[in-house]
Write an enzyme that holds these catalytic residues in place. Structure first.
Site, PDB file in Angstrom:
ATOM      1  CG  HIS A 281      -2.138  -0.895   0.986  1.00  0.00           C
ATOM      2  ND1 HIS A 281      -2.042  -2.252   1.062  1.00  0.00           N
ATOM      3  CD2 HIS A 281      -3.427  -0.623   0.671  1.00  0.00           C
ATOM      4  CE1 HIS A 281      -3.226  -2.790   0.812  1.00  0.00           C
ATOM      5  NE2 HIS A 281      -4.081  -1.831   0.568  1.00  0.00           N
ATOM      6  CB  SER A 303      -6.614   0.592   0.176  1.00  0.00           C
ATOM      7  OG  SER A 303      -7.783   0.392   0.965  1.00  0.00           O
ATOM      8  CG  ASP A 304      -7.369  -6.116   0.226  1.00  0.00           C
ATOM      9  OD1 ASP A 304      -8.580  -6.055   0.507  1.00  0.00           O
ATOM     10  OD2 ASP A 304      -6.808  -7.183  -0.095  1.00  0.00           O
ATOM     11  CE1 TYR A 305     -14.010  -4.886   4.557  1.00  0.00           C
ATOM     12  CE2 TYR A 305     -12.755  -4.324   6.521  1.00  0.00           C
ATOM     13  CZ  TYR A 305     -13.963  -4.499   5.883  1.00  0.00           C
ATOM     14  OH  TYR A 305     -15.132  -4.294   6.562  1.00  0.00           O
TER      15      TYR A 305
END
Ligand code: BGC
Length: 760
Positions: A281, A303-305
């Protein structure tokens, strides 16, 4: 040939010439430039509207567009954001919601944004539609085994129709993380170990979701995930560290992303792992330098979680504000679940630690997609035309897809296909189980019960006498049913053992340290083998399983993956020969966990394994090589694949750089007695290069159907892209070196038929 080659530098350092190489390919491919337009990498028709809207937005509204919240009534990790999402939607402080579906639910939420917020900017609704919405298709790893991108494309088309009609605009798919790690549960979600195959699937799935026009009420925006190198997690442990060279990054992990981009993918998602010391990220090199600058990606990166905030846990960001800044600078445009950009964005702007230009850039990317999806004109799902479940046609598509994914690993004495009369025992923990749908069949699809293998076998062979004993549980130590299963086997003509892993054993965070059959299933199989009666094993799994304890004693094994809603029927289709299996392994099957990583496209050592020489690369306690190689798969018929024939045996590097290709023609004949499918596979090896090359590289594949006795010639084209490779240069340098290239054709990665192409 052991002299160091002269090199043709296709691409000089600095990125521009890399684009030159890509541009050579693009300039000649109208399809690719259309795709670039669709992806927004060229100024789109909505630029003026986007700019006008940006001009009217406050900083808070702009930051709001960067936020995605989760729609869930449940609490738990990251859960329970529903009330916050409603509030933010009404205030115009929200860009997107995930985990929401259903025409009425999404419309109600959309009205809050469109009717109540100041500017009425619509929300975009995202969901993990990975291998089906209502109609669950086989898991992606199974789809890869079809070696037929049309299977993945069909899944995506059906998924898109069902999801869009239920208010979803955006699928967090395709997942394209190449991996060498069968322990990693997420191997189930991707295309396996090969970048070329995974790239073909990534492009096909992107086309299937997105079609020609995202405004269509049967299409979704796709999301290429996870950037980058997530499949390299150490030990296969999820979310773990990845240390990767630039060459491996570009040759192994990036090609599927590039293919998805060329197919017009609308969005990209970052990954949870670190990449050479930096959380993905915050990895500007991949998210901005390569994706947005070198490749000119015009879509947005989500983004991912909680991935942004978790950079503090990695020990990379000092606090949540620092995480917001690092992620934003690296190239994250939308934050999923965590809220750092919204909380700290204003302060970061005021202190000059992030810029208004970057903010406008991110917001413009998000708005562009909302325009492309037609959300400003049609923000709502049509509540009268909702697709409420699988249809006859979607089930038929899923059944056909599942049939194409099955891989016949072994079939001694033609144990398969089975006859439809006599007596059949169907045993094992998954014989009468509905656990066929796989790890990403969302709870939303729970209402649709798959037909079990037992039910499908009864249906397919109504005249046969069919018995059923479970034998053992899928996991657990209870072995009381084994004796009964063995008696059933003794009393019948043939036994089908349906064994494997529950769907919950693969997928995110579902990592196994031991990839044998869980529980006491191996004992069930060996007890059946002890009876001496004929039997076959059908394996359900989200990963390669090791089978050393029982494989030698088992006459036939069918790898069925997690085959989806129609998986039971598809298994019966193959068992009885209505479908002749033609799938191939998209991933190497190891003999033992201790061999991992074991993959076909490895580099040579200076001392490749030699059984007569102790000082060579091998294991003292394991036979050399995998249990089953990449590309392996049998059929109920036989095929002969002939020598590859090269259109020319010498080609000038300069000509290849300009876009010329060399034709490779491979003859294939069905030498057996029934119609069947063969996957003709083309591999190359560059035996001497300035960076050690893989011993084989898949460079072409085609699945063909041939009647008994029928022959055809499959034609491939090898160009610079197939024959060259990326170097360690961080700026991106692609080399095509002069010298010999070995070209192999066959039906697995062990392909033996060879010709030599000389690049001059
Ligand atoms: C996964 C993603 C997924 C996201 C949203 C994450 O945990 O890594 O692949 O799209 O959740 O559900």
């Amino acid at each position: 040939m052991n002299d160091v080659r002269r090199r043709t530098v296709l691409a000089a350092a600095g990125g521009t010439a890399v684009a030159g190489k890509a541009a050579t390919a693009r300039a000649q491919s109208p399809a690719a430039s259309d795709a670039a337009r669709r992806a927004g990498t060229e100024p789109g028709p909505h630029e003026a509207e986007v700019r006008a809207l940006l001009g009217r937005m406050t900083i808070d509204e702009k930051l709001g567009q960067l936020q995605q919240l989760a729609w869930t009534g449940a609490t738990g990790p990251g859960g329970g954001q529903t009330a916050a999402a409603e509030k933010a939607a009404r205030r115009g402080r929200l860009g997107s919601v995930l985990n929401v579906y259903g025409a009425r639910t999404t419309n109600a939420l959309q009205r809050m944004a469109v009717r109540e917020s100041r500017l009425g900017i619509p929300l975009i609704f995202g969901l993990d539609v990975i291998h089906g919405m209502w109609t669950t298709f086989p898991i992606p790893l199974g789809q890869a085994a079809a070696f037929d991108p049309a299977v993945a494309e069909r899944d995506a088309e059906v998924s898109a129709r069902e999801a869009r009609s239920n208010g979803v605009h955006w699928a967090f798919s395709p997942m394209m993380d190449v991996t060498h790690e069968p322990r990693w549960g997420r191997i189930a979600e991707g295309g396996g170990e090969d970048p070329y195959l995974t790239a073909a699937l990534a492009a096909a799935k992107t086309r299937g979701y997105q079609g020609e026009d995202l405004r269509s009420r049967d299409r979704l925006a796709a999301c290429a995930k996870h950037l980058v190198a997530y499949g390299g997690v150490e030990g296969g442990r999820d979310y773990n560290t990845v240390d990767v060279s630039e060459a491996r990054l570009r040759n192994l992990y990036l090609p599927p992303f590039r293919a998805a981009l060329d197919a017009g993918v609308a969005t990209v998602m970052a990954s949870f792992n670190t990449v050479s010391g930096v959380p993905a990220h915050g990895y500007r090199h991949a998210l901005t330098e390569i994706l947005k600058e070198e490749w000119a990606f015009g879509g947005f990166v989500v983004s991912d979680y909680n991935g942004v905030q978790e950079m503090t846990v990695h020990g990379y960001a000092a606090d949540r504000s620092d995480a917001a800044r690092l992620a934003f600078d690296a190239g994250i445009d939308m934050e999923m679940a965590s809220t750092t950009l919204n909380e700290y964005g204003k302060r970061l702007l005021r202190s000059g630690r992030i810029t208004t230009d970057r903010l406008d850039d991110a917001v413009a990317r998000i708005l562009r997609l909302k325009f492309r999806l037609g959300l400003f004109d049609h923000p709502y799902a049509d509540e009268d035309t909702v697709i409420a479940g699988p249809t006859k046609a979607s089930r038929a598509a899923a059944r056909e897809a599942a049939g194409r994914t099955m891989v016949l690993l072994k079939n001694e004495k033609s144990t398969l296909p089975l006859g439809r009369s006599g007596s059949i025992a169907v045993v094992g923990p998954f014989a009468d189980s509905t656990d066929l749908r796989g790890s990403w069949a969302g709870t939303w699809a729970d209402a649709f019960r798959p037909v079990t293998v037992l039910e499908a076998v009864k249906d397919a062979a109504p005249k046969a006498r069919i018995s059923h004993v479970r034998g053992v549980d899928a996991s657990g130590r209870n072995t009381r049913g084994i004796a009964r299963a063995a008696s059933a086997a003794r009393a019948t003509d043939v036994t089908v053992v349906v064994a494997g892993e529950a769907a919950t054993l693969s997928g995110e965070a579902s990592v196994r340290g031991d990839i044998t059959l869980p529980g006491e299933q191996e004992r069930l199989i060996t007890a059946i083998a002890d009876t001496g009666a004929p039997f076959v094993v059908v394996l359900l799994s989200g990963r390669p399983l090791t089978m050393e304890g029982w494989l030698d004693r088992t006459p036939a094994v069918l790898q069925a993956w997690h085959p989806g809603l129609e998986g039971g029927n598809a298994i019966a289709d193959v068992l009885f020969g209505a479908v002749n299996p033609g799938g191939k392994l998209p991933v190497t099957f190891p003999r033992a966990v201790g061999q991992i990583p074991v993959y076909y496209n490895h580099e040579n050592t200076g001392r490749p394994y030699d059984p007569h020489n102790h000082y060579t690369s091998g294991y003292l306690d394991l036979a050399d090589g995998p249990q089953f190689p990449f590309g392996h798969g049998l059929s109920y018929t036989t095929f002969d694949i002939g020598e590859p024939r090269l259109g020319v045996s010498r080609v000038r590097a300069e000509a290849l750089c300009k876009g010329d290709t060399v034709e490779v023609a491979v003859p294939v004949r069905n030498t057996g007695r029934r119609k069947g499918d063969e996957v003709v596979q083309l591999y190359i090896r560059d035996p001497v290069a300035s960076i050690v090359q893989p011993v084989r590289r898949l460079s072409g594949f085609r699945r063909v159907t041939l009647r008994a006795g029928e022959a055809t010639t499959v034609r491939f084209r090898l160009g610079a892209e197939e024959l060259g490779f990326w170097t360690q240069d961080r700026q991106g340098r692609f080399l095509l070196e002069k010298g010999e290239i070995q070209v192999f054709a066959g039906n697995s990665s062990l392909a033996k038929r060879e010709r030599v192409l000389t690049i001059t």
